[in-house]
Design a protein around this motif. Structure first.
Motif, PDB file in Angstrom:
ATOM      1  N   SER A 116       0.912  -1.054   0.135  1.00  0.00           N
ATOM      2  CA  SER A 116      -0.220  -0.349   0.278  1.00  0.00           C
ATOM      3  C   SER A 116       0.554   1.590  -0.005  1.00  0.00           C
ATOM      4  N   VAL A 117       0.254   2.378  -0.731  1.00  0.00           N
ATOM      5  CA  VAL A 117       1.550   3.653  -0.840  1.00  0.00           C
ATOM      6  C   VAL A 117      -0.136   4.052   0.051  1.00  0.00           C
ATOM      7  N   GLY A 118       0.529   5.061   1.185  1.00  0.00           N
ATOM      8  CA  GLY A 118      -0.528   6.166   1.805  1.00  0.00           C
ATOM      9  C   GLY A 118      -1.599   5.463   2.259  1.00  0.00           C
ATOM     10  N   GLY A 119      -1.456   4.479   2.675  1.00  0.00           N
ATOM     11  CA  GLY A 119      -2.543   3.851   3.092  1.00  0.00           C
ATOM     12  C   GLY A 119      -3.393   3.084   1.985  1.00  0.00           C
ATOM     13  N   HIS A 120      -3.505   3.145   0.630  1.00  0.00           N
ATOM     14  CA  HIS A 120      -4.262   3.338  -0.769  1.00  0.00           C
ATOM     15  C   HIS A 120      -3.881   1.679  -1.193  1.00  0.00           C
ATOM     16  N   PRO A 121      -4.458   1.093  -2.107  1.00  0.00           N
ATOM     17  CA  PRO A 121      -3.925  -0.404  -1.690  1.00  0.00           C
ATOM     18  C   PRO A 121      -2.816   0.580  -3.969  1.00  0.00           C
ATOM     19  N   VAL A 122      -2.235  -0.881  -3.749  1.00  0.00           N
ATOM     20  CA  VAL A 122      -1.701  -0.492  -5.557  1.00  0.00           C
ATOM     21  C   VAL A 122      -1.626  -1.048  -6.417  1.00  0.00           C
ATOM     22  N   ASN A 123      -1.636  -0.777  -6.855  1.00  0.00           N
ATOM     23  CA  ASN A 123      -2.073  -1.667  -9.161  1.00  0.00           C
ATOM     24  C   ASN A 123      -0.913  -2.242  -9.350  1.00  0.00           C
ATOM     25  N   ILE A 124      -1.352  -3.284  -9.537  1.00  0.00           N
ATOM     26  CA  ILE A 124       0.249  -3.925 -10.138  1.00  0.00           C
ATOM     27  C   ILE A 124      -0.008  -4.116 -12.377  1.00  0.00           C
ATOM     28  N   VAL A 125       0.943  -4.750 -12.269  1.00  0.00           N
ATOM     29  CA  VAL A 125       0.476  -4.765 -13.695  1.00  0.00           C
ATOM     30  C   VAL A 125       2.191  -5.732 -13.812  1.00  0.00           C
ATOM     31  N   VAL A 126       1.796  -7.098 -14.358  1.00  0.00           N
ATOM     32  CA  VAL A 126       2.763  -7.784 -14.448  1.00  0.00           C
ATOM     33  C   VAL A 126       3.150  -7.722 -15.890  1.00  0.00           C
ATOM     34  N   PHE A 127       4.735  -8.310 -15.801  1.00  0.00           N
ATOM     35  CA  PHE A 127       5.038  -8.841 -17.126  1.00  0.00           C
ATOM     36  C   PHE A 127       5.501  -9.777 -17.604  1.00  0.00           C
ATOM     37  N   SER A 128       4.941 -10.652 -17.802  1.00  0.00           N
ATOM     38  CA  SER A 128       5.261 -12.104 -17.794  1.00  0.00           C
ATOM     39  C   SER A 128       6.065 -12.521 -18.989  1.00  0.00           C
ATOM     40  N   TRP A 129       7.004 -13.153 -18.972  1.00  0.00           N
ATOM     41  CA  TRP A 129       7.451 -13.104 -20.009  1.00  0.00           C
ATOM     42  C   TRP A 129       7.822 -14.717 -19.706  1.00  0.00           C
ATOM     43  N   PRO A 130       8.350 -15.578 -21.401  1.00  0.00           N
ATOM     44  CA  PRO A 130       7.799 -17.574 -21.103  1.00  0.00           C
ATOM     45  C   PRO A 130       9.198 -18.409 -20.290  1.00  0.00           C
ATOM     46  N   SER A 131       9.217 -17.974 -18.993  1.00  0.00           N
ATOM     47  CA  SER A 131       9.965 -19.068 -18.058  1.00  0.00           C
ATOM     48  C   SER A 131       9.551 -20.083 -18.360  1.00  0.00           C
ATOM     49  N   ASP A 132       9.512 -21.154 -17.860  1.00  0.00           N
ATOM     50  CA  ASP A 132      10.047 -22.284 -18.283  1.00  0.00           C
ATOM     51  C   ASP A 132       8.122 -22.508 -17.005  1.00  0.00           C
ATOM     52  N   GLY A 133       8.618 -22.789 -16.002  1.00  0.00           N
ATOM     53  CA  GLY A 133       7.288 -23.226 -15.220  1.00  0.00           C
ATOM     54  C   GLY A 133       7.804 -24.684 -14.796  1.00  0.00           C
ATOM     55  N   SER A 134       9.410 -25.248 -15.220  1.00  0.00           N
ATOM     56  CA  SER A 134       9.835 -26.541 -14.992  1.00  0.00           C
ATOM     57  C   SER A 134       9.570 -27.183 -13.375  1.00  0.00           C
ATOM     58  N   ALA A 135      10.290 -27.970 -13.483  1.00  0.00           N
ATOM     59  CA  ALA A 135      10.586 -28.899 -11.912  1.00  0.00           C
ATOM     60  C   ALA A 135      11.679 -29.123 -12.774  1.00  0.00           C
ATOM     61  N   ILE A 136      12.171 -28.996 -13.050  1.00  0.00           N
ATOM     62  CA  ILE A 136      13.578 -29.370 -13.019  1.00  0.00           C
ATOM     63  C   ILE A 136      14.558 -28.216 -13.945  1.00  0.00           C
ATOM     64  N   PRO A 137      15.130 -28.290 -12.302  1.00  0.00           N
ATOM     65  CA  PRO A 137      15.500 -26.786 -12.141  1.00  0.00           C
ATOM     66  C   PRO A 137      17.164 -26.300 -13.231  1.00  0.00           C
ATOM     67  N   PHE A 138      17.982 -27.541 -13.340  1.00  0.00           N
ATOM     68  CA  PHE A 138      19.039 -27.407 -13.880  1.00  0.00           C
ATOM     69  C   PHE A 138      18.776 -27.003 -15.226  1.00  0.00           C
ATOM     70  N   MET A 139      17.799 -27.781 -16.676  1.00  0.00           N
ATOM     71  CA  MET A 139      17.342 -28.120 -17.461  1.00  0.00           C
ATOM     72  C   MET A 139      17.220 -26.493 -17.746  1.00  0.00           C
ATOM     73  N   SER A 140      15.685 -26.094 -16.671  1.00  0.00           N
ATOM     74  CA  SER A 140      14.936 -24.858 -16.940  1.00  0.00           C
ATOM     75  C   SER A 140      15.847 -23.229 -16.727  1.00  0.00           C
TER      76      SER A 140
END
Length: 359
Positions: A116-140
């Motif tokens: 929050s800023v000054g007691g007011h909520p904050v708008n969120i903008v997500v920039f999502s790039w093509p991260s694998d979201g994989s469960a194989i950390p060394f490969m991803s």
């Protein structure tokens, strides 16, 4: 509970037939810098916000009027969200590696719930790039690092669209609120390549696009603020840059030791603090990181109340000396968030006095 809206921009591939993951793991087929925009509504939850609806703005091509494009519709809706009711700041968030599209939006929803800023909520903008979201950390990891590098121009394009939209308003519809930027983990590497893309377009045209820029657990080299080809010029597009780091960050230890990367900015801060641009501040999070992320201590930016309060204070333009729960540690020339023995009031830096003795 009240819902929270998260706006997004992405250069991922759109797959409207997939109800589970409407944007996938690869780039937009129109090119790595091609962007789609939208927003998602979540039911709030302190652990895992629930996605209720997702809206994607139409992909309008060959339209010279930016306000009639999908990006223009997105920015106009965001402007209205910043203007109505209690006027709200906006935080642009670039996620790290191994994050799916839905996971990125959920992280944005958690940020929206905690900041929050000054007691007011904050708008969120997500920039999502093509991260694998994989469960194989060394490969991803290696795949994501290449995708992060390639995504830089897409972020730069989004930044320029934002600048052009503000210019097109011609002062008539300014919402009088500020826009901030947060990059987590490998998101800082994406940001580096976005900055380089801006420099390549016109080196002399860097303008202040953001108020506060925050790097949380940045998976970046510890010399980034020394080199023009990395992040030395980042302060030009913001009023202040804050780096949150944690020496106990096991995620970055793996990045450093097993993936042949240099020492990481998010582990111990910059290599030479004397060479930091004057607008860069350092915050040591070792005391509070384990409470929010006890196993890895890398994603502490999301569920740490101490860090949420600190980022809110930074965005709220609280003077550095007045931000609570911080102590100045002269030996490493940074602020330390929290203390093992309890919260101590912040003390201003005194560069003309001797450094404090080791803890």
């Amino acid at each position: 509970m009240a819902d929270v809206r998260v706006f997004f921009a992405t250069n991922r591939n759109h797959q409207p037939g997939n109800k589970k993951q409407i944007f996938g793991r690869t780039f937009n087929p129109d090119g790595v810098a091609a962007l789609r925009y939208g927003y998602a509504d979540f039911q709030t939850d302190p652990k895992k916000p629930v996605l209720k609806t997702l809206n994607v703005y139409p992909d309008v091509l060959n339209e010279p009027d930016i306000t009639k494009t999908g990006g223009g519709m997105f920015m106009d809706d965001l402007r209205k969200a910043m203007s109505r009711g209690p006027r709200c700041d906006t935080l642009v968030f670039i996620h790290g590696y191994n994050v799916s599209f839905t996971g990125a939006l959920q992280a944005g929803a958690l940020l929206a719930q905690g900041l929050s800023v000054g007691g007011h909520p904050v708008n969120i903008v997500v920039f999502s790039w093509p991260s694998d979201g994989s469960a194989i950390p060394f490969m991803s990891y290696y795949s994501d690092r290449e995708d992060a590098r390639a995504s830089g121009p897409a972020i730069a394009r989004a930044f320029l669209k934002f600048r052009d939209f503000v210019v097109a308003l011609d002062g008539q519809d300014y919402c009088q609120r500020r826009v901030h930027l947060l990059a987590h983990s490998m998101g800082a590497y994406v940001l580096r390549h976005a900055l380089q893309a801006l420099l390549a377009k016109d080196r002399e045209s860097l303008t202040r696009l953001f108020d506060q820029i925050m790097l949380a657990a940045p998976d970046e080299d510890d010399d980034v603020f020394e080199r023009d080809d990395k992040l030395r010029l980042l302060p030009r597009i913001g009023r202040q840059v804050t780096v949150y780091f944690n020496p106990n960050d096991k995620g970055l230890t793996v990045s450093d030791k097993t993936k042949a990367n240099p020492d990481r900015l998010g582990s111990d801060g910059p290599r030479f603090v004397d060479l930091l641009p004057k607008k860069v501040e350092l915050v040591d999070c070792r005391v509070v990181a384990g409470d929010a992320d006890p196993f890895i201590e890398h994603s502490y930016y999301l569920r740490s109340q101490a860090l949420s309060d600190d980022m809110s204070a930074v965005m709220g333009d609280v003077p550095l000396d007045d931000i609570p729960n911080r102590t100045w540690v002269g030996r490493i020339r940074s602020w330390r968030l929290g203390e093992e023995t309890g919260i101590k009031p912040a003390e201003p830096p005194r560069p003309t006095e001797p450094d404090e003795p080791p803890d």
